[in-house]
Design a protein around this motif. Structure first.
Motif, PDB file in Angstrom:
ATOM      1  N   UNK A   1       6.527 -28.288  -8.188  1.00 24.46           N
ATOM      2  CA  UNK A   1       5.399 -29.080  -7.748  1.00 24.46           C
ATOM      3  C   UNK A   1       5.065 -30.051  -8.886  1.00 24.46           C
ATOM      4  N   UNK A   2       4.903 -31.308  -8.552  1.00 30.66           N
ATOM      5  CA  UNK A   2       4.560 -32.280  -9.586  1.00 30.66           C
ATOM      6  C   UNK A   2       3.045 -32.494  -9.641  1.00 30.66           C
ATOM      7  N   UNK A   3       2.607 -33.265 -10.620  1.00 34.43           N
ATOM      8  CA  UNK A   3       1.181 -33.500 -10.846  1.00 34.43           C
ATOM      9  C   UNK A   3       0.494 -34.092  -9.626  1.00 34.43           C
ATOM     10  N   UNK A   4       1.128 -35.052  -8.987  1.00 33.76           N
ATOM     11  CA  UNK A   4       0.541 -35.698  -7.804  1.00 33.76           C
ATOM     12  C   UNK A   4       0.330 -34.684  -6.684  1.00 33.76           C
ATOM     13  N   UNK A   5       1.305 -33.830  -6.452  1.00 36.59           N
ATOM     14  CA  UNK A   5       1.193 -32.813  -5.399  1.00 36.59           C
ATOM     15  C   UNK A   5       0.064 -31.825  -5.705  1.00 36.59           C
ATOM     16  N   UNK A   6      -0.062 -31.457  -6.956  1.00 34.37           N
ATOM     17  CA  UNK A   6      -1.129 -30.535  -7.344  1.00 34.37           C
ATOM     18  C   UNK A   6      -2.486 -31.181  -7.099  1.00 34.37           C
ATOM     19  N   UNK A   7      -2.643 -32.435  -7.517  1.00 41.10           N
ATOM     20  CA  UNK A   7      -3.909 -33.140  -7.305  1.00 41.10           C
ATOM     21  C   UNK A   7      -4.242 -33.257  -5.819  1.00 41.10           C
ATOM     22  N   UNK A   8      -3.239 -33.580  -5.001  1.00 42.98           N
ATOM     23  CA  UNK A   8      -3.451 -33.682  -3.553  1.00 42.98           C
ATOM     24  C   UNK A   8      -3.860 -32.339  -2.966  1.00 42.98           C
ATOM     25  N   UNK A   9      -3.206 -31.273  -3.399  1.00 45.37           N
ATOM     26  CA  UNK A   9      -3.530 -29.942  -2.888  1.00 45.37           C
ATOM     27  C   UNK A   9      -4.944 -29.518  -3.279  1.00 45.37           C
ATOM     28  N   UNK A  25       4.436 -19.341 -10.825  1.00 47.42           N
ATOM     29  CA  UNK A  25       4.419 -19.132 -12.273  1.00 47.42           C
ATOM     30  C   UNK A  25       4.867 -20.377 -13.038  1.00 47.42           C
ATOM     31  N   UNK A  26       5.930 -21.026 -12.566  1.00 48.84           N
ATOM     32  CA  UNK A  26       6.473 -22.184 -13.286  1.00 48.84           C
ATOM     33  C   UNK A  26       5.587 -23.433 -13.192  1.00 48.84           C
ATOM     34  N   UNK A  27       4.650 -23.455 -12.248  1.00 49.12           N
ATOM     35  CA  UNK A  27       3.743 -24.599 -12.087  1.00 49.12           C
ATOM     36  C   UNK A  27       2.358 -24.343 -12.671  1.00 49.12           C
ATOM     37  N   UNK A  28       2.131 -23.144 -13.186  1.00 52.01           N
ATOM     38  CA  UNK A  28       0.780 -22.772 -13.603  1.00 52.01           C
ATOM     39  C   UNK A  28       0.222 -23.668 -14.703  1.00 52.01           C
ATOM     40  N   UNK A  29       0.977 -23.983 -15.725  1.00 50.31           N
ATOM     41  CA  UNK A  29       0.452 -24.769 -16.837  1.00 50.31           C
ATOM     42  C   UNK A  29       0.100 -26.193 -16.391  1.00 50.31           C
ATOM     43  N   UNK A  30       0.905 -26.781 -15.498  1.00 52.67           N
ATOM     44  CA  UNK A  30       0.564 -28.106 -14.963  1.00 52.67           C
ATOM     45  C   UNK A  30      -0.725 -28.018 -14.157  1.00 52.67           C
ATOM     46  N   UNK A  31      -0.829 -26.985 -13.309  1.00 52.97           N
ATOM     47  CA  UNK A  31      -2.035 -26.797 -12.505  1.00 52.97           C
ATOM     48  C   UNK A  31      -3.246 -26.604 -13.407  1.00 52.97           C
ATOM     49  N   UNK A  32      -3.121 -25.781 -14.418  1.00 50.11           N
ATOM     50  CA  UNK A  32      -4.237 -25.468 -15.314  1.00 50.11           C
ATOM     51  C   UNK A  32      -4.783 -26.716 -15.981  1.00 50.11           C
ATOM     52  N   UNK A  33      -3.907 -27.586 -16.439  1.00 48.21           N
ATOM     53  CA  UNK A  33      -4.339 -28.826 -17.096  1.00 48.21           C
ATOM     54  C   UNK A  33      -5.166 -29.696 -16.138  1.00 48.21           C
ATOM     55  N   UNK A  34      -4.709 -29.816 -14.915  1.00 47.04           N
ATOM     56  CA  UNK A  34      -5.430 -30.608 -13.905  1.00 47.04           C
ATOM     57  C   UNK A  34      -6.744 -29.922 -13.545  1.00 47.04           C
TER      58      UNK A  34
END
Length: 62
Positions: A1-9, A25-34
């Motif tokens: 999942x990329x940053x844009x997808x996380x923001x949209x979700x 698990x592999x997307x958690x740190x990107x999600x956490x930052x956002x």
């Protein structure tokens, strides 16, 4: 999942289009930052699942 997808979700979660977001698990740190920089972060509640996945729900503070 990329940053844009996380923001949209996150926006879909807040608007009610989604009931939950499943973050792997592999997307958690990107999600956490956002999430940390989001103005509604206190209303986005996480629940730990198996294998490092986390389900996030929106709970309005109103």
């Amino acid at each position: 999942m990329d940053t844009r997808q996380i923001e949209e979700n996150i926006e879909k979660l807040i608007s009610g289009e989604k009931d939950e977001i499943l973050i792997k698990k592999e997307d958690f740190m990107k999600f956490r930052e956002i999430w940390l920089n989001h103005p509604d972060k206190n209303s986005i509640i996480g629940k730990a699942n198996h294998f490092g996945e986390v389900s996030y729900y929106y709970k309005s503070n109103e």
